[in-house]
Motif scaffolding. Structure first.
Motif, short mmCIF file in Angstrom:
data_model
loop_
_atom_site.label_atom_id
_atom_site.label_comp_id
_atom_site.label_asym_id
_atom_site.label_seq_id
_atom_site.Cartn_x
_atom_site.Cartn_y
_atom_site.Cartn_z
N ALA A 216 60.08 117.96 81.53
CA ALA A 216 59.77 116.53 81.53
C ALA A 216 60.81 115.74 80.74
N PHE A 217 61.22 116.24 79.58
CA PHE A 217 62.22 115.54 78.78
C PHE A 217 63.59 115.58 79.46
N ALA A 218 63.94 116.73 80.06
CA ALA A 218 65.22 116.83 80.77
C ALA A 218 65.27 115.85 81.94
N ALA A 219 64.17 115.75 82.67
CA ALA A 219 64.11 114.84 83.81
C ALA A 219 64.24 113.39 83.37
N LEU A 220 63.55 113.05 82.29
CA LEU A 220 63.62 111.67 81.80
C LEU A 220 65.05 111.32 81.36
N GLU A 221 65.71 112.27 80.69
CA GLU A 221 67.08 112.04 80.24
C GLU A 221 68.02 111.84 81.42
N VAL A 222 67.89 112.68 82.45
CA VAL A 222 68.74 112.55 83.64
C VAL A 222 68.47 111.23 84.35
N ALA A 223 67.19 110.89 84.50
CA ALA A 223 66.83 109.64 85.19
C ALA A 223 67.39 108.43 84.45
N GLU A 224 67.33 108.46 83.13
CA GLU A 224 67.85 107.33 82.36
C GLU A 224 69.37 107.23 82.49
N HIS A 225 70.06 108.37 82.54
CA HIS A 225 71.50 108.36 82.74
C HIS A 225 71.87 107.84 84.12
N LEU A 226 70.96 107.95 85.06
CA LEU A 226 71.20 107.45 86.42
C LEU A 226 70.73 106.01 86.58
N GLY A 227 70.37 105.38 85.48
CA GLY A 227 70.03 103.96 85.51
C GLY A 227 68.56 103.65 85.67
N ILE A 228 67.71 104.67 85.61
CA ILE A 228 66.27 104.45 85.74
C ILE A 228 65.67 104.29 84.34
N SER A 229 65.02 103.19 84.11
CA SER A 229 64.35 102.99 82.82
C SER A 229 63.12 102.12 83.04
N GLU A 230 62.00 102.57 82.53
CA GLU A 230 60.76 101.81 82.64
C GLU A 230 60.72 100.74 81.54
N SER A 231 60.30 99.54 81.93
CA SER A 231 60.15 98.48 80.93
C SER A 231 59.03 98.86 79.97
N PRO A 232 59.25 98.70 78.66
CA PRO A 232 58.19 99.07 77.72
C PRO A 232 56.96 98.20 77.92
N SER A 233 55.79 98.83 77.85
CA SER A 233 54.54 98.09 77.99
C SER A 233 54.28 97.29 76.71
N PRO A 234 53.69 96.11 76.84
CA PRO A 234 53.37 95.34 75.64
C PRO A 234 52.37 96.09 74.78
N VAL A 235 52.53 96.00 73.48
CA VAL A 235 51.62 96.67 72.56
C VAL A 235 50.43 95.74 72.33
N PRO A 236 49.25 96.16 72.76
CA PRO A 236 48.08 95.29 72.59
C PRO A 236 47.66 95.21 71.12
N PRO A 237 47.03 94.13 70.74
CA PRO A 237 46.52 94.05 69.37
C PRO A 237 45.42 95.08 69.16
N ILE A 238 45.60 95.97 68.20
CA ILE A 238 44.64 97.04 67.94
C ILE A 238 43.66 96.59 66.87
N PRO A 239 42.37 96.51 67.19
CA PRO A 239 41.39 96.07 66.18
C PRO A 239 41.19 97.12 65.10
N ALA A 240 40.70 96.68 63.96
CA ALA A 240 40.40 97.60 62.87
C ALA A 240 39.26 98.54 63.29
N ILE A 241 39.34 99.78 62.80
CA ILE A 241 38.32 100.76 63.14
C ILE A 241 36.98 100.35 62.53
N GLY A 242 35.97 100.33 63.35
CA GLY A 242 34.63 99.98 62.89
C GLY A 242 33.61 100.26 63.98
N PHE A 243 32.35 100.23 63.61
CA PHE A 243 31.30 100.52 64.58
C PHE A 243 31.34 99.54 65.76
#
Length: 418
Positions: free
Chosen positions: A188-215
């Motif tokens: 999986a890591f080898a494939a991702l590295e090769v794909a990125e060298h060939l110009g394939i890159s996924e746009s990073p997903s936005p990080v959602p606001p994570i609420p504080a842990i609670g019931f």
């Protein structure tokens, strides 16, 4: 001396499988990149030329003709790849070009399907073919099939850890083939590295606001996961039922796929929007941007996907699954006073876990997409949906090794250690 011989034997075995994992990973990355370029071209073309929708029945006829010409008329798609790992059933090398071309045609003309399901078939065919090329035994070919699936999945989706875990977990419910994890992860890591060298890159997903842990936050997460678990059952039943009804009512495969294409065209015209066509990635982006989602979107997306795949078009179900989950979570979150972006992320992960029965991979998928700060919530959403969805699955060949909510696992352990 015996210890040295055993150590040398194990070292040689390790080197051997590292070599094959890297080989399959590199090949999977290159093929995955090529597939993704073709896929993206098809998506852009459909967006640029709306009239391509009216060629959907013709595309379906070409797909059926290609599979018949190749002698793969009864092709089981991802289910065949699962059987290859379970029983050693060979995977035809023709699967790879067939699924690439047919997925391209499906998306070029507006069918509702994904790309990751196709990636699993491409990778499974690749790994199995490499195993046969090097005259490996059944176990070796099974391992390389897993490596191939992890590689191409990682290349087109950009989540190597989740890719490796997913292919080890979704084969049999209740069992993870952990001994294959090092090889699958390396591929999986080898494939991702090769794909990125060939110009394939996924746009990073936005990080959602994570609420504080609670019931309260945990309880709201569980409610979204319960809803996703119920919807996953409905989606699995709808997908299988659609295929069964099309096969029962229309015996001729050419007529079946043509009728399915016409139905998708009519549904598109009826709803007055093309957002339900294709994989649904733009809608995922909308949901993760906090944009307002039509409340019934997830229901119509399920219907579009069921008609497309059930009538004989090719592709995958995973991105449509993520789309359905994202829109479900986005619609439910305001009712629970949750951030809609966070709700969309939870819905994606929960529905993926429910329809694929891959709870661990789903939690890691959430972390790789949205950040490890929210892994507790993603793990909870995956676990609850996984439990609620019962023994339903998108893949009918997925073996239920240990039924959920069952104590049988302990009796099995007792048998093993007695």
């Amino acid at each position: 001396m015996k210890i040295l011989k055993e150590g040398a034997f194990q070292l040689l075995g390790l080197i051997k499988w590292l070599f094959f994992a890297l080989l399959v990973g590199a090949a999977g990355g290159a093929i995955g990149a090529g597939f993704l370029y073709a896929f993206q071209f098809a998506v852009r073309s459909f967006g640029k030329y709306p009239w391509l929708l009216f060629l959907l029945p013709l595309a379906g006829l070409l797909i059926v003709a290609a599979y018949r010409f190749a002698g793969r008329e009864n092709d089981g798609g991802t289910n065949d790849v699962i059987l290859a790992v379970q029983s050693g059933k060979p995977v035809s090398p023709l699967v790879m070009p067939l699924i690439i071309v047919s997925t391209f045609l499906t998306h070029l003309t507006g069918g509702s399907a994904g790309k990751e399901g196709a990636a699993l078939q491409i990778g499974g065919s690749l790994g199995n073919s490499v195993g046969r090329l090097f005259h490996l035994d059944d176990d070796g070919r099974k391992l390389l099939s897993l490596c191939g699936m992890a590689a191409v999945f990682s290349a087109v989706f950009g989540t190597p850890i989740a890719a490796a875990l997913f292919v080890l977990e979704f084969i049999s419910v209740g069992v993870i083939f952990s001994s294959a994890f090092p090889s699958a992860l390396l591929s999986a890591f080898a494939a991702l590295e090769v794909a990125e060298h060939l110009g394939i890159s996924e746009s990073p997903s936005p990080v959602p606001p994570i609420p504080a842990i609670g019931f309260t936050s945990v309880g709201k997460t569980a409610l979204i996961a319960i809803a996703a678990g119920v919807v996953s059952i409905f989606f699995c039943v709808l997908m299988h039922t659609a295929g069964e009804y099309f096969s029962k009512l229309l015996k001729n495969r050419f007529l079946r796929v043509a009728v399915g294409g016409v139905l998708v065209i009519l549904m598109t015209l009826l709803v007055g929007s093309r957002m339900y066509n294709g994989s649904g990635s733009p809608v995922i982006e909308m949901a993760l941007a906090g944009e307002k989602i039509v409340p019934w979107f997830f229901l119509l997306k399920m219907l579009f996907t069921a008609v497309t795949i059930g009538s004989g078009f090719k592709g995958g179900e995973i991105v449509p699954t993520l789309t359905i989950g994202a829109t479900l979570g986005a619609v439910l979150s305001p009712l629970l006073s949750l951030d809609p972006i966070f709700g969309a992320a939870l819905g994606m992960i929960a529905l993926f876990a429910g329809v694929t029965n891959s709870v661990v991979a789903s939690a890691i998928l959430g972390a790789e997409l949205f950040g490890f700060d929210g892994i507790l919530y993603f793990a909870l959403a995956a676990a609850v949906s996984y439990a609620v969805s019962g023994n339903y699955s998108l893949y009918h060949t997925q073996e239920i090794f240990f039924p959920k909510a069952s104590g049988r696992i302990f009796s099995h352990f007792s048998d093993w250690f007695s």
